[in-house]
Design a protein around this motif. Sequence first.
Motif, short mmCIF file in Angstrom:
data_model
loop_
_atom_site.label_atom_id
_atom_site.label_comp_id
_atom_site.label_asym_id
_atom_site.label_seq_id
_atom_site.Cartn_x
_atom_site.Cartn_y
_atom_site.Cartn_z
N LEU A 115 -32.23 50.23 -4.31
CA LEU A 115 -32.83 51.22 -3.46
C LEU A 115 -34.44 50.96 -3.39
O LEU A 115 -34.84 50.01 -4.52
N SER A 116 -35.20 51.52 -2.51
CA SER A 116 -36.54 51.30 -2.41
C SER A 116 -37.12 52.06 -3.49
O SER A 116 -36.75 52.93 -4.10
N ASP A 117 -38.60 51.53 -3.75
CA ASP A 117 -39.37 52.64 -5.03
C ASP A 117 -39.76 53.78 -4.34
O ASP A 117 -40.52 54.67 -5.18
N ILE A 118 -39.51 54.06 -3.08
CA ILE A 118 -39.83 55.48 -2.67
C ILE A 118 -38.16 56.18 -2.70
O ILE A 118 -38.44 57.48 -2.99
N ASP A 119 -37.37 55.67 -2.19
CA ASP A 119 -35.93 56.18 -2.35
C ASP A 119 -35.68 56.89 -3.82
O ASP A 119 -35.12 57.99 -3.86
N ASP A 120 -35.96 56.25 -5.04
CA ASP A 120 -35.69 56.46 -6.13
C ASP A 120 -36.52 57.58 -7.17
O ASP A 120 -36.24 57.89 -8.07
N GLN A 121 -37.51 58.10 -6.41
CA GLN A 121 -38.46 58.76 -7.27
C GLN A 121 -37.59 60.42 -7.59
O GLN A 121 -36.64 60.62 -6.69
N GLU A 122 -38.11 60.86 -8.42
CA GLU A 122 -37.32 62.24 -9.09
C GLU A 122 -37.49 63.29 -7.91
O GLU A 122 -36.45 63.91 -7.75
N SER A 123 -38.35 63.26 -6.87
CA SER A 123 -38.48 64.29 -6.00
C SER A 123 -37.45 64.24 -4.91
O SER A 123 -37.11 65.19 -4.27
N LEU A 124 -36.74 62.95 -4.79
CA LEU A 124 -35.65 62.96 -3.92
C LEU A 124 -34.13 62.98 -4.51
O LEU A 124 -33.46 62.62 -3.92
N ARG A 125 -33.99 63.10 -5.95
CA ARG A 125 -32.89 63.26 -6.50
C ARG A 125 -32.23 64.50 -6.41
O ARG A 125 -32.08 65.21 -7.56
N TYR A 126 -31.73 64.92 -5.24
CA TYR A 126 -31.06 66.08 -5.21
C TYR A 126 -30.27 66.00 -3.91
O TYR A 126 -30.39 65.07 -3.16
N GLN A 127 -29.16 66.92 -3.74
CA GLN A 127 -28.25 67.06 -2.48
C GLN A 127 -29.16 67.93 -1.67
O GLN A 127 -29.50 69.11 -1.90
N ILE A 128 -29.04 67.25 -0.38
CA ILE A 128 -29.85 68.36 0.69
C ILE A 128 -28.77 68.67 1.77
O ILE A 128 -28.29 67.80 2.40
N PRO A 129 -28.71 69.87 2.26
CA PRO A 129 -27.52 70.18 3.37
C PRO A 129 -28.22 70.58 4.61
O PRO A 129 -29.21 70.87 4.94
N PHE A 130 -27.46 69.89 5.74
CA PHE A 130 -27.63 70.22 7.06
C PHE A 130 -26.41 70.79 7.84
O PHE A 130 -25.36 70.92 7.15
N ILE A 131 -26.81 71.33 8.99
CA ILE A 131 -25.45 72.00 9.65
C ILE A 131 -25.93 72.10 11.21
O ILE A 131 -26.82 71.91 11.41
N GLN A 132 -24.56 71.87 11.83
CA GLN A 132 -24.54 71.96 13.42
C GLN A 132 -23.57 72.96 13.76
O GLN A 132 -22.38 73.10 13.34
#
Length: 459
Positions: free
Chosen positions: A23-40
């Motif tokens: 992954l990139s060095d933006i991808d694996d920062q702690e700020s993005l280490r979570y599950q994010i939900p979307f809905i339609q």
Amino acid sequence: MVTRRTPELIRPAEPTPYEFKELSDIDDQESLRYQIPFIQFYRNESHSRGSTHMGRRDPVRVLKEAVAKALVPYYPLAGRLRENSGRKLEVECNGEGIIFIEADADVTLEDFGDGDIIQPPFPLEELLFDVPGSTAILGTPLILMQVTRLKCSGFIVALRLNHTMTGLPGLVQFMNAVAELARGAQSPSIQPVWERHLLRARDPPRVTFEHEEYDTIADTKGTVIPFEDMVHKSFFFGPTEIAAIRQLIPVNQKATTFEILSAFVWRCRTSALQPEPEEIVRMMCVISIQNLFNPPLLPPGFYGNTIVFSMVTSTAAKLCINPIEYALELVKNSKSTATSQEYVRSTIDYMVIKGRPHFTVARNFVVSDLTRVGFDKLDYGWGQPAYGGLAKAGVGAIPGVLSCYVPFKNRHGEKGIVVPICLPQSAMDLFVKELNRLLYHAPNHLSVALRASSISSSL
């Protein structure tokens, strides 16, 4: 009442390469280490194309087949993450697949809104089942999807994404491939591009900005929103409301709708939380670099995370006492700094030097503009969704910190922006009063309409 079948794994429809991708060095920062939900939410089949003879198509079957086909070019999404030295993430492309849940609900689409208005919050625990053991960042499926049929023949597509793999633009790109394949295309119109090395730190890394968005701030009493008694509500800002806010700032102060709305909501939210006058309060704007530069920094089809953060700070007293233009100037100046290529490179290098930290959460409010991403336009063969976007405010480990601006059209056909907000009940009451107080003093005595969903009791 929602009835679900046993969750299953959807694998790529054809053999895919077995390999490891970093992954990139933006991808694996702690700020993005979570599950994010979307809905339609999709309307019944009388609104779908070709419904005279194809109207009985099953959205579950159609989407399962399309997802399997889309996972062939997007095969890293069917893999599993692992962590190497220095907390560096890579995906094992093993083709194990994503989680898919088939469900039926004994409600209609109209039960989810006031008339034809559908907007957050939603009963996510029913519409996106939290499969036990699936929420870890490492070693679990990267996408969880539940398709729920409704008794009106409409249906709901709910997704949960491991944010380290991609952001909303990348997810929309993948789901647009699913949509094209569901409508009969032989292959996606946009081919995915990995190339995460383009967002890798320089050698040697060098930090050229302060990056106060990642400052470590000692927690003091009241600096983080309390978790208890949290409520989610959505606010619609149409042309009338935006015009009213614009009249609160000088005519010669040029700004985008995003900047004006962010300054306004930040001020109202801060006032509602009632911090101490000298407390430092913060707001971060999520800046996408996907199409920011000319020539482009990233190629078409790139589906990694493409965000940096711009941070503004103020004492609570200055923010709440000064006119809106004070907050607006802070937002504009911060965005101007964050939209340079050197700031992007400095952010990436900071991640490596500082161990991929989480952004500051103390007295922070994070806003992200999703109005042009396209989640509300995905068409699987039943037309565009009645609502498409973030499933709730305050995702990740810290509730109430993040709000995403979602495009929306009200019952009068007016296009506007829905802003989901998550606050403790007492602060939410004050937030509504502050919105109405400020807009009441604008010309025509305008006020912001508020709607809170009550569908959870029906399920």
